[in-house]
Scaffold this active site. Sequence first.
Site, PDB file in Angstrom:
ATOM      1  CB  SER A 117      -0.941   0.009   1.218  1.00 33.44           C
ATOM      2  OG  SER A 117      -0.201  -0.034   2.426  1.00 33.44           O
ATOM      3  CB  THR A 127     -40.787  25.471 -11.128  1.00 35.31           C
ATOM      4  OG1 THR A 127     -41.923  25.858 -11.914  1.00 35.31           O
ATOM      5  CG2 THR A 127     -40.652  26.426  -9.946  1.00 35.31           C
ATOM      6  CG  HIS A 128     -41.793  21.888 -13.710  1.00 39.66           C
ATOM      7  ND1 HIS A 128     -42.125  20.602 -13.350  1.00 39.66           N
ATOM      8  CD2 HIS A 128     -42.477  22.713 -12.883  1.00 39.66           C
ATOM      9  CE1 HIS A 128     -43.010  20.650 -12.343  1.00 39.66           C
ATOM     10  NE2 HIS A 128     -43.227  21.916 -12.037  1.00 39.66           N
ATOM     11  CB  SER A 181     -14.097  24.011 -30.573  1.00 44.92           C
ATOM     12  OG  SER A 181     -14.082  23.144 -31.685  1.00 44.92           O
ATOM     13  CE  LYS A 225     -19.109  24.859 -28.834  1.00 42.86           C
ATOM     14  NZ  LYS A 225     -19.005  23.474 -29.261  1.00 42.86           N
ATOM     15  CG  ASN A 271     -16.566  24.156 -25.786  1.00 43.82           C
ATOM     16  OD1 ASN A 271     -17.628  24.579 -26.240  1.00 43.82           O
ATOM     17  ND2 ASN A 271     -15.669  23.519 -26.520  1.00 43.82           N
ATOM     18  CD  GLU A 321     -18.719  20.991 -20.800  1.00 44.77           C
ATOM     19  OE1 GLU A 321     -19.160  20.120 -21.558  1.00 44.77           O
ATOM     20  OE2 GLU A 321     -17.898  21.848 -21.161  1.00 44.77           O
ATOM     21  CE1 TYR A 342      -6.721  -2.609   9.279  1.00 47.11           C
ATOM     22  CE2 TYR A 342      -5.843  -4.835   9.160  1.00 47.11           C
ATOM     23  CZ  TYR A 342      -5.938  -3.557   8.641  1.00 47.11           C
ATOM     24  OH  TYR A 342      -5.273  -3.239   7.493  1.00 47.11           O
ATOM     25  CE  LYS A 378      -4.443   3.500   4.988  1.00 42.32           C
ATOM     26  NZ  LYS A 378      -5.302   2.277   4.970  1.00 42.32           N
TER      27      LYS A 378
HETATM   28  N1  ARG Z   1      -1.506  -0.817   5.705  1.00 44.83           N
HETATM   29  C1  ARG Z   1      -2.464  -1.273   6.653  1.00 44.83           C
HETATM   30  C2  ARG Z   1      -3.805  -0.562   6.433  1.00 44.83           C
HETATM   31  O1  ARG Z   1      -3.822   0.364   5.723  1.00 44.83           O
HETATM   32  C3  ARG Z   1      -1.991  -0.970   8.026  1.00 44.83           C
HETATM   33  C4  ARG Z   1      -2.561  -1.886   9.060  1.00 44.83           C
HETATM   34  C5  ARG Z   1      -2.037  -3.249   8.858  1.00 44.83           C
HETATM   35  N2  ARG Z   1      -2.416  -4.114   9.931  1.00 44.83           N
HETATM   36  C6  ARG Z   1      -2.241  -5.406   9.874  1.00 44.83           C
HETATM   37  N3  ARG Z   1      -2.648  -6.099  10.868  1.00 44.83           N
HETATM   38  N4  ARG Z   1      -1.701  -5.996   8.824  1.00 44.83           N
HETATM   39  O2  ARG Z   1      -4.825  -0.959   6.937  1.00 44.83           O
END
Ligand code: ARG
Length: 442
Positions: free
Chosen positions: A7, A139-140, A261, A267, A269, A274, A301, A309
């Site tokens: 990660s 409205t509408h 454009s 144009k 835009n 958008e 956990y 994330k």
């Molecule tokens: N990289 C992990 C996460 O984002 C950290 C926690 C990892 N915990 C574990 N018991 N392997 O959740």
Amino acid sequence: MQAINVSIGFDAKLWAQDILASKAHAAMLGAQGIIATADAAAIEAGLTAIGDEIAAGTFSFSDALEDIHTNIEAGLTARIGDAARRLHTARSRNDQVATDFRLYVRGAIDDVLAQIHDLMRALAGRAAEHAASVMPGFTHLQTAQPVTFGHHLLAYVEMLARDAGRLRDARARLNECPLGAAALAGTSFPIDRYMTAQALAFDRPTANSLDSVSDRDFALEYLAALSILAMHLSRLSEEIVIWCSAPYRLISLSDAFTTGSSIMPQKRNPDAAELTRAKTGRIFGGLIGLLTVMKGLPMAYAKDMQEDKEPVFDATDAITLCLAATSGMVRDMTVDTARMAALAGAGFSTATDLADWLVRVLGLPFRDAHHITGRIVAMAEQKQMDLPDLKLQDMQFIEPRITQDVFAVLSVAASVASRTSHGGTAPALVAAQAAKWLEALA
Ligand code: ARG
């Protein structure tokens, strides 16, 4: 295994929070006599040095070390040796990541709030400028009654104020510190969770260690609040796209917020609007994605939660761009008040004012007034005229008791000026509301 497990590619973003939380943890371990104060001091100095390296871009992250937590700990060990190996006493990556991520979301909320306030200031400023500029109210998406452009802009200020309120509420609930929950059960070491909570500016430690490591409500609430906010920005963007289209031509955006454009030289835009409208999709997606990640997880956990994330980072990047672009467009747009006024009067937009006059002056029940007005509108339509251009005799043909006085309420300016009920579009009220917001946001 490494490819699916790693990660660091995205959670390196949490480096500052990780260092901050580790420093708080080390200081607490030292103060409680769980590690030597000399070790705590060495850890703190080492973490500062690593933070400097990361900020300077000279720290080397390794995929083999999986995530930001192990990368920093390994870097610390390489730098200060054995003392670093004591840092992970009485904690786990589970409470560590929960703490880091809360700190990140809390900071993101503060940044988004500042941007929301900036957009509110921009809108309220333009609203003050256009408190009396009349435009067609829809409205509408059909012409309904005239309103002022300032009133329309202040509607978005109200929405944004609620968005800010939701984020502040989420921040208040988020602001408890999970550090010290350890893996899931708490720890046998005599830690002081109030000390770390205070050092990290949390209001208090979380109450239940299992909940501490498995709760991602704070991220979900943040994404939910961003989703509603993004929906509001998307609606405003949609209106900007409509307003600056050639058949409407109520506003225009400068080259700063438009693109040309490659084939059509005329144009201009509204790409920023958008894209603001479009980025809503990834923010909603982030919310649905994380809800789905969380929905089947047993206590406490599970590694699934590592998927929390990216949607939060992505939604944060997207909303940051959307808010900046929207503030820019609101400040940049040129308002064609003459065109707005012309369209405001078209489409029999003061028909309700005529009906209200029949009620007020002639004492007709509203239903009858509505019916008579409908017949007068039909006649105007047939003559291809707007209501104020009809002759008195024409109207008297349908309702003989109508007098010359009626013309006073048929103009667009009279219409909006008469809407003085609380929250109405009368220019005086709009000016007061805009001033109130500008003062509150100063
Ligand atoms: N990289 C992990 C996460 O984002 C950290 C926690 C990892 N915990 C574990 N018991 N392997 O959740």
